[in-house]
Motif scaffolding. Structure first.
Motif, mmCIF file in Angstrom:
data_model
loop_
_atom_site.group_PDB
_atom_site.id
_atom_site.type_symbol
_atom_site.label_atom_id
_atom_site.label_comp_id
_atom_site.label_asym_id
_atom_site.label_seq_id
_atom_site.Cartn_x
_atom_site.Cartn_y
_atom_site.Cartn_z
ATOM 1 N N GLY A 41 34.506 9.151 39.422
ATOM 2 C CA GLY A 41 33.807 10.009 38.461
ATOM 3 C C GLY A 41 32.402 9.486 38.186
ATOM 4 N N LEU A 64 30.109 10.433 40.828
ATOM 5 C CA LEU A 64 29.737 11.847 40.781
ATOM 6 C C LEU A 64 28.727 12.140 39.669
ATOM 7 C CD1 LEU A 64 33.172 13.464 41.642
ATOM 8 C CD2 LEU A 64 31.228 13.078 43.131
ATOM 9 N N ALA A 103 24.892 13.487 40.512
ATOM 10 C CA ALA A 103 24.361 14.668 39.837
ATOM 11 C C ALA A 103 23.035 14.321 39.153
ATOM 12 C CB ALA A 103 25.369 15.208 38.822
ATOM 13 N N GLU A 160 20.331 13.986 41.810
ATOM 14 C CA GLU A 160 19.937 15.283 42.380
ATOM 15 C C GLU A 160 18.896 16.005 41.549
ATOM 16 O OE1 GLU A 160 23.823 17.195 42.890
ATOM 17 O OE2 GLU A 160 23.075 17.550 44.916
ATOM 18 N N SER A 167 19.248 16.331 47.541
ATOM 19 C CA SER A 167 20.636 16.792 47.410
ATOM 20 C C SER A 167 21.625 15.646 47.586
ATOM 21 C CB SER A 167 20.938 17.889 48.428
ATOM 22 O OG SER A 167 21.066 17.323 49.720
ATOM 23 N N ARG A 168 22.794 15.822 47.002
ATOM 24 C CA ARG A 168 23.840 14.807 47.127
ATOM 25 C C ARG A 168 24.194 14.584 48.593
ATOM 26 N NH1 ARG A 168 29.584 15.974 44.499
ATOM 27 N NH2 ARG A 168 30.067 16.894 46.484
ATOM 28 N N GLU A 169 24.228 15.680 49.342
ATOM 29 C CA GLU A 169 24.597 15.562 50.753
ATOM 30 C C GLU A 169 23.616 14.656 51.505
ATOM 31 O OE1 GLU A 169 24.536 18.336 48.991
ATOM 32 O OE2 GLU A 169 26.503 19.259 49.187
ATOM 33 N N ASP A 227 24.616 11.129 53.168
ATOM 34 C CA ASP A 227 24.367 10.902 54.596
ATOM 35 C C ASP A 227 23.555 9.629 54.834
ATOM 36 O OD1 ASP A 227 25.848 13.075 55.298
ATOM 37 O OD2 ASP A 227 24.146 14.422 55.642
ATOM 38 N N HIS A 253 34.857 10.252 54.941
ATOM 39 C CA HIS A 253 33.960 11.404 55.002
ATOM 40 C C HIS A 253 34.353 12.316 56.171
ATOM 41 C CE1 HIS A 253 30.257 13.460 53.938
ATOM 42 N NE2 HIS A 253 29.977 13.564 55.223
ATOM 43 N N ARG A 312 36.045 20.401 53.403
ATOM 44 C CA ARG A 312 34.766 21.027 53.014
ATOM 45 C C ARG A 312 34.537 22.308 53.804
ATOM 46 N NH1 ARG A 312 33.480 15.542 53.327
ATOM 47 N NH2 ARG A 312 32.538 15.741 55.373
ATOM 48 N N ALA A 315 36.907 25.092 52.559
ATOM 49 C CA ALA A 315 36.530 25.618 51.243
ATOM 50 C C ALA A 315 35.293 26.511 51.353
ATOM 51 C CB ALA A 315 36.274 24.460 50.276
ATOM 52 N N LEU A 316 34.335 26.095 52.175
ATOM 53 C CA LEU A 316 33.126 26.914 52.371
ATOM 54 C C LEU A 316 33.484 28.231 53.061
ATOM 55 C CD1 LEU A 316 30.475 24.249 53.437
ATOM 56 C CD2 LEU A 316 30.226 25.869 51.544
ATOM 57 N N TYR A 358 36.344 29.803 53.058
ATOM 58 C CA TYR A 358 37.109 30.641 52.135
ATOM 59 C C TYR A 358 36.168 31.329 51.143
ATOM 60 C CZ TYR A 358 40.552 31.927 48.573
ATOM 61 O OH TYR A 358 41.312 32.608 47.664
ATOM 62 N N ALA A 359 35.219 30.566 50.614
ATOM 63 C CA ALA A 359 34.266 31.146 49.654
ATOM 64 C C ALA A 359 33.455 32.251 50.333
ATOM 65 C CB ALA A 359 33.341 30.062 49.107
#
Lengths: 330, 95
Positions: A92, A95, A99, A102, A107-109, A113, A303, A310, A313-314, A316-317
């Motif tokens: 947590g 995270l 945030a 960012e 970006s977090r990605e 990386d 990862h 990941r 989920a992407l 599906y969205a």
């Protein structure tokens, strides 16, 4: 925790910016105003904070590994539940910190990386192995204790999102330190073998923990800018001394001896410790600590193993979005 | 391969009934359901709330901090909007 070595700022890379805006910015800092994400800020302030906060976040995430090592082997269900909750907290913390990082525009990605590519640092302390159960107690007691020393001043850092994340983190670290100390108390009141295990863990962790506060003040190159910007409120050596002074009586309570025979209390009441082996610190930061390769390999595997989640989920969205568009068209 | 970007959400939590939802931070999730679950796990591990809102970050329209002078000037210059602007004789007592 763990903002160590991350104190270096990019003061020397400051390019010429609007002098008037820079002066206004410094005036806001001097007036103890908080800086928020969309406010104007010098490029070097943004860069320094992006690096410090992301390295802090990486440290939380990598920090889950040495302790995660003992979840399945915790000596009781109570200890196991507590350790699991602690490791979940570290996640947590990572995270919250990603945030906060960012909000500075990376970006977090991208940040993740960089860490996976070995291009971003994390706290040197997590490159040491957890060999026995006593290491879990020692980490909570000392590593989290050092982290708290480091982090409490960060709750007043000039950058709002970082300061707010640190307030949450500090509240939770307190449980971490107490659960660690409780493990140490139990071991030290146990059999001789258990007490010896506690002493062994203290012997191995003491010096690496002192290194967590970062290089000594004379060697810390860019501290001035971080201090001027109120990112940093105390020097590395000041925090280290505070930590040592707080820890010595705790070790005495446990009946453990700190592995520094030359240590003595001065007239001011401060405990003076012997010279720290900064070569070891440099080696660990350079990637040559006992577990550097293991840690990165474990992060990369986690990862990669999570990639399908990941992707799913992407996908599906996206499917849901397309279906909603079709329905709207009917 | 670069990790694909997953949308950002802002999280608001009502700590107890009678209080407003308050911004607590942000997180990444591919959709609203996952965003709510992640918000529960990340921001309410110690009974911090009884209700969560998640809002896609890009749905928020924010005022520009560099224009805050102009934006909020009307509130600064109208001191007659405050009760202390008006004199009430002491004999009247609390009003």
């Amino acid at each position: 925790m763990y903002t160590q070595a991350l104190n270096s700022s990019d003061g020397d890379e400051r390019h010429v910016e609007d002098a008037e805006r820079a002066a206004q910015f410094q005036a806001r800092i001097d007036a103890d105003e908080r800086i928020e994400p969309n406010d104007w800020m010098p490029a070097a302030y943004r860069k320094t904070l992006t690096r410090q906060i992301s390295q802090h976040a990486h440290s939380e995430i990598v920090g889950m590994l040495p302790e995660g090592n003992w979840i399945t082997r915790a000596p009781s269900l109570r200890r196991k539940a507590a350790l699991l909750a602690k490791v979940q907290d570290e996640c947590g913390h990572g995270l919250y910190l990603y945030a906060a990082a960012e909000t500075l525009g990376t970006s977090r990605e991208e940040l993740v990386d960089l860490m996976l590519a070995g291009k971003a640092k994390y706290s040197s302390i997590f490159n040491y192995p957890t060999l026995t159960w006593a290491d879990i107690g020692t980490i909570g007691w000392l590593v989290d204790g050092a982290a708290i020393m480091n982090q409490i001043p960060l709750c007043r850092c000039s950058y709002g999102p970082y300061a707010r994340a640190m307030i949450r983190v500090c509240k939770e670290e307190s449980f971490h330190q107490r659960q660690g100390f409780e493990i140490m108390v139990t071991l030290c009141r146990g059999t001789e073998e258990q007490k010896a295990m506690a002493q062994d863990a203290l012997n191995r962790w003491w010096w690496p923990v002192l290194m967590m506060f970062g290089p000594p003040d004379q060697a810390s190159q860019h501290s001035d800018t971080s201090t001027k910007w109120k990112i940093k409120r105390f020097s590395n050596d000041e925090l280290r001394q505070k930590f040592v002074d707080a820890t010595v009586p705790q070790a005495q309570f446990l009946g453990l001896s700190i592995p520094d025979p030359g240590m003595k209390q001065n007239e001011a009441g401060n405990w003076e410790y012997s010279a720290i082996d900064w070569d070891e610190f440099k080696q660990v930061l350079a990637g040559n600590g006992p577990c550097n390769r293991d840690r990165l390999a474990a992060r990369r595997k986690a990862h990669d193993d999570g990639a399908w989640v990941r992707d799913a989920a992407l996908a599906y969205a996206e499917k849901r979005r397309q279906r909603a568009t079709l329905q709207a068209a009917e | 391969m670069a990790t694909p970007n997953i949308p950002l959400w802002e999280v608001f939590i009502r700590s107890r009934n009678g209080l407003a939802h308050k911004h607590v931070g942000s997180l990444h999730a591919t959709d609203a359901t996952l965003a709510l679950q992640a918000a529960r796990d990340i921001y309410t591990r110690r009974g911090e709330g009884i209700s969560i809102w998640v809002v896609p970050s890009n749905a928020i329209t924010a005022s520009d901090p560099s224009e805050k002078g102009m934006m909020f000037e009307p509130a600064e210059s109208k001191i007659y909007r405050h009760p202390t602007f008006y004199d009430v004789p002491d004999e009247v007592g609390h009003m």
